[in-house]
Design an enzyme around this catalytic site. Sequence first.
Site, PDB file in Angstrom:
ATOM      1  N   GLU A   1      29.416  14.916  26.376  1.00 37.17           N
ATOM      2  CA  GLU A   1      28.444  14.272  27.264  1.00 37.17           C
ATOM      3  C   GLU A   1      27.496  15.282  27.907  1.00 37.17           C
ATOM      4  OE1 GLU A   1      27.740  10.961  28.248  1.00 37.17           O
ATOM      5  OE2 GLU A   1      28.836  10.455  26.442  1.00 37.17           O
TER       6      GLU A   1
ATOM      7  N   SER B   1      32.858  18.374  27.798  1.00 39.03           N
ATOM      8  CA  SER B   1      32.681  17.126  27.046  1.00 39.03           C
ATOM      9  C   SER B   1      31.361  17.128  26.283  1.00 39.03           C
ATOM     10  CB  SER B   1      32.686  15.964  28.043  1.00 39.03           C
ATOM     11  OG  SER B   1      32.084  14.828  27.479  1.00 39.03           O
TER      12      SER B   1
ATOM     13  N   ARG C   1      45.027   5.749  24.844  1.00 41.83           N
ATOM     14  CA  ARG C   1      43.711   5.727  25.471  1.00 41.83           C
ATOM     15  C   ARG C   1      43.696   4.702  26.608  1.00 41.83           C
ATOM     16  NH1 ARG C   1      39.122   8.453  26.664  1.00 41.83           N
ATOM     17  NH2 ARG C   1      37.585   8.410  25.005  1.00 41.83           N
TER      18      ARG C   1
ATOM     19  N   GLN D   1      45.902  10.352  28.781  1.00 39.82           N
ATOM     20  CA  GLN D   1      46.125  10.409  27.327  1.00 39.82           C
ATOM     21  C   GLN D   1      46.334  11.862  26.873  1.00 39.82           C
ATOM     22  OE1 GLN D   1      43.585   8.639  23.814  1.00 39.82           O
ATOM     23  NE2 GLN D   1      42.563  10.506  24.452  1.00 39.82           N
ATOM     24  N   ASP D   2      45.378  12.724  27.187  1.00 40.71           N
ATOM     25  CA  ASP D   2      45.445  14.103  26.706  1.00 40.71           C
ATOM     26  C   ASP D   2      46.596  14.860  27.369  1.00 40.71           C
ATOM     27  OD1 ASP D   2      43.196  13.306  25.432  1.00 40.71           O
ATOM     28  OD2 ASP D   2      41.838  14.778  26.340  1.00 40.71           O
TER      29      ASP D   2
ATOM     30  N   LYS E   1      29.888  17.457  34.260  1.00 41.46           N
ATOM     31  CA  LYS E   1      30.584  18.279  33.260  1.00 41.46           C
ATOM     32  C   LYS E   1      29.728  19.487  32.866  1.00 41.46           C
ATOM     33  CE  LYS E   1      34.623  16.426  32.428  1.00 41.46           C
ATOM     34  NZ  LYS E   1      35.875  17.155  32.654  1.00 41.46           N
TER      35      LYS E   1
ATOM     36  N   TYR F   1      28.293  11.592  34.929  1.00 40.49           N
ATOM     37  CA  TYR F   1      29.494  12.268  34.405  1.00 40.49           C
ATOM     38  C   TYR F   1      29.099  13.487  33.564  1.00 40.49           C
ATOM     39  CZ  TYR F   1      33.521  13.057  31.347  1.00 40.49           C
ATOM     40  OH  TYR F   1      34.542  13.636  30.632  1.00 40.49           O
TER      41      TYR F   1
HETATM   42  O1  G4F Z   1      34.741   4.466  24.925  1.00 41.23           O
HETATM   43  P1  G4F Z   1      33.584   4.846  25.776  1.00 41.23           P
HETATM   44  O2  G4F Z   1      33.628   4.353  27.182  1.00 41.23           O
HETATM   45  O3  G4F Z   1      33.459   6.423  25.680  1.00 41.23           O
HETATM   46  P2  G4F Z   1      32.273   7.438  26.035  1.00 41.23           P
HETATM   47  O4  G4F Z   1      31.329   6.879  27.006  1.00 41.23           O
HETATM   48  O5  G4F Z   1      31.695   7.931  24.756  1.00 41.23           O
HETATM   49  O6  G4F Z   1      33.060   8.620  26.752  1.00 41.23           O
HETATM   50  C1  G4F Z   1      34.312   9.133  26.303  1.00 41.23           C
HETATM   51  O7  G4F Z   1      34.105  10.242  25.445  1.00 41.23           O
HETATM   52  C2  G4F Z   1      33.449  11.358  26.042  1.00 41.23           C
HETATM   53  C3  G4F Z   1      33.336  12.459  25.004  1.00 41.23           C
HETATM   54  O8  G4F Z   1      34.571  12.990  24.704  1.00 41.23           O
HETATM   55  C4  G4F Z   1      34.231  11.834  27.251  1.00 41.23           C
HETATM   56  F1  G4F Z   1      33.583  12.851  27.840  1.00 41.23           F
HETATM   57  C5  G4F Z   1      34.401  10.703  28.236  1.00 41.23           C
HETATM   58  O9  G4F Z   1      35.200  11.128  29.319  1.00 41.23           O
HETATM   59  C6  G4F Z   1      35.094   9.544  27.533  1.00 41.23           C
HETATM   60  O10 G4F Z   1      36.386   9.940  27.151  1.00 41.23           O
HETATM   61  O11 G4F Z   1      32.220   4.301  25.134  1.00 41.23           O
HETATM   62  C7  G4F Z   1      31.863   4.599  23.809  1.00 41.23           C
HETATM   63  C8  G4F Z   1      30.625   3.792  23.441  1.00 41.23           C
HETATM   64  C9  G4F Z   1      29.475   3.872  24.466  1.00 41.23           C
HETATM   65  O12 G4F Z   1      28.270   4.023  23.786  1.00 41.23           O
HETATM   66  C10 G4F Z   1      29.503   2.531  25.173  1.00 41.23           C
HETATM   67  O13 G4F Z   1      28.225   2.120  25.653  1.00 41.23           O
HETATM   68  O14 G4F Z   1      30.969   2.397  23.397  1.00 41.23           O
HETATM   69  C11 G4F Z   1      29.961   1.641  24.042  1.00 41.23           C
HETATM   70  N1  G4F Z   1      30.534   0.382  24.492  1.00 41.23           N
HETATM   71  C12 G4F Z   1      30.138  -0.848  24.043  1.00 41.23           C
HETATM   72  N2  G4F Z   1      30.843  -1.803  24.686  1.00 41.23           N
HETATM   73  C13 G4F Z   1      31.491   0.214  25.419  1.00 41.23           C
HETATM   74  C14 G4F Z   1      31.694  -1.167  25.540  1.00 41.23           C
HETATM   75  N3  G4F Z   1      32.215   1.108  26.143  1.00 41.23           N
HETATM   76  C15 G4F Z   1      33.155   0.621  26.994  1.00 41.23           C
HETATM   77  N4  G4F Z   1      33.893   1.497  27.698  1.00 41.23           N
HETATM   78  N5  G4F Z   1      33.370  -0.728  27.148  1.00 41.23           N
HETATM   79  C16 G4F Z   1      32.657  -1.678  26.437  1.00 41.23           C
HETATM   80  O15 G4F Z   1      32.870  -2.876  26.587  1.00 41.23           O
END
Ligand code: G4F
Length: 328
Positions: free
Chosen positions: A134, A132, A191, A14-15, A160, A156
């Site tokens: 994170e 990040s 994304r 994406q980026d 980082k 992760y």
């Molecule tokens: O979209 P996510 O997987 O992003 P997350 O974990 O925040 O990480 C992203 O952002 C970070 C900061 O820039 C980056 F470092 C990293 O590489 C990535 O780009 O999850 C966001 C939130 C979490 O709390 C997760 O537990 O959504 C919650 N969530 C709930 N249901 C889910 C789901 N996440 C995912 N991926 N899939 C689900 O079904």
Amino acid sequence: MAEKIALITGITGQDGSYLTELLLESGYTVHGVVRRTSNLLRSRIEHLRRDKKVYDKSLFLHYGDLADATTLRRIFREVRPTELYHLAGQSHVGLSFEIPESTCDEAGMATLRLLEIARDEAQPVRFYHAASSEIFGNATETPQTETTPMWPASPYGCAKAFATQLARIYRQSYGLFVCNGILYNHESPRRGENFVTRKIARAAARISCGLDSDLVLGNLESRRDWGRAQDYVRAMWLMLQHEVPDDYVVATGETHSVREFVEAAFAVVNLPWENYVKHDPSFDRPTEPAHLVGCADKIRKTLGWKPTGTFAQLVHKMVEAEVELLRG
Ligand code: G4F
């Protein structure tokens, strides 16, 4: 004017794709590192690859792998970049609990390999490292700034944090021009489909077209500071244009829950989300960061960066893009 040559790891992400567009528009020659296994045909830079005025004129791709320092060094020698944007690596936080070793190798050790290469080169290079939010994990303060202590809550985040700290050490010890962009979540229609925003936007569109009947998610109460990816790649570029290298938090300063994202997404297609969204604990993570929200005052004041658009506009844009995709 001296030629501007950028080398990007993670160019098909994406980026990487938005950054490539920004740099090409700004007159750069752009080189990207791609893995042999990358499916370029379906990638986010396919439109540029097909553009005869661009591909092999101002955009070049090189096969390489983050684990293979010799090849990276060879690409570096050949390209002689003036700017390096290191964006590549496994970036799914949930997945990092399942494949911690390869995640740490890609997010941590690969950065060290590139820093070592940059250190050895006679020609100075400006190095952007994709850090990040994170790294803050269970942060001790809210909102987080560049000086908030690192307390990662996932493999992760830990990798980082290691790479961010190394970048600082190489800046201080060897005078390398290295910047850490401490980016909070940033989203767009490009994304990856396994990140929550795209997953929700895609499901809302598919359900509205009768192609799916439900959306299975993990924790709906998780909150994130969600911005727009195009704004965040501009921040990366701005960091490397400044006279001095530094670290910057890039964030909106606002948080929303996954539930709010779901509500807004289903509102775009006029559907009651409660009828479609299910919870599956297998999507819950062993730990979640406490309260991630960034303070972007430093980059606002120093580089004049600011985020554009609202949360509602971001959701709207992502769902509309999915609907358009389905309509072909
Ligand atoms: O979209 P996510 O997987 O992003 P997350 O974990 O925040 O990480 C992203 O952002 C970070 C900061 O820039 C980056 F470092 C990293 O590489 C990535 O780009 O999850 C966001 C939130 C979490 O709390 C997760 O537990 O959504 C919650 N969530 C709930 N249901 C889910 C789901 N996440 C995912 N991926 N899939 C689900 O079904």
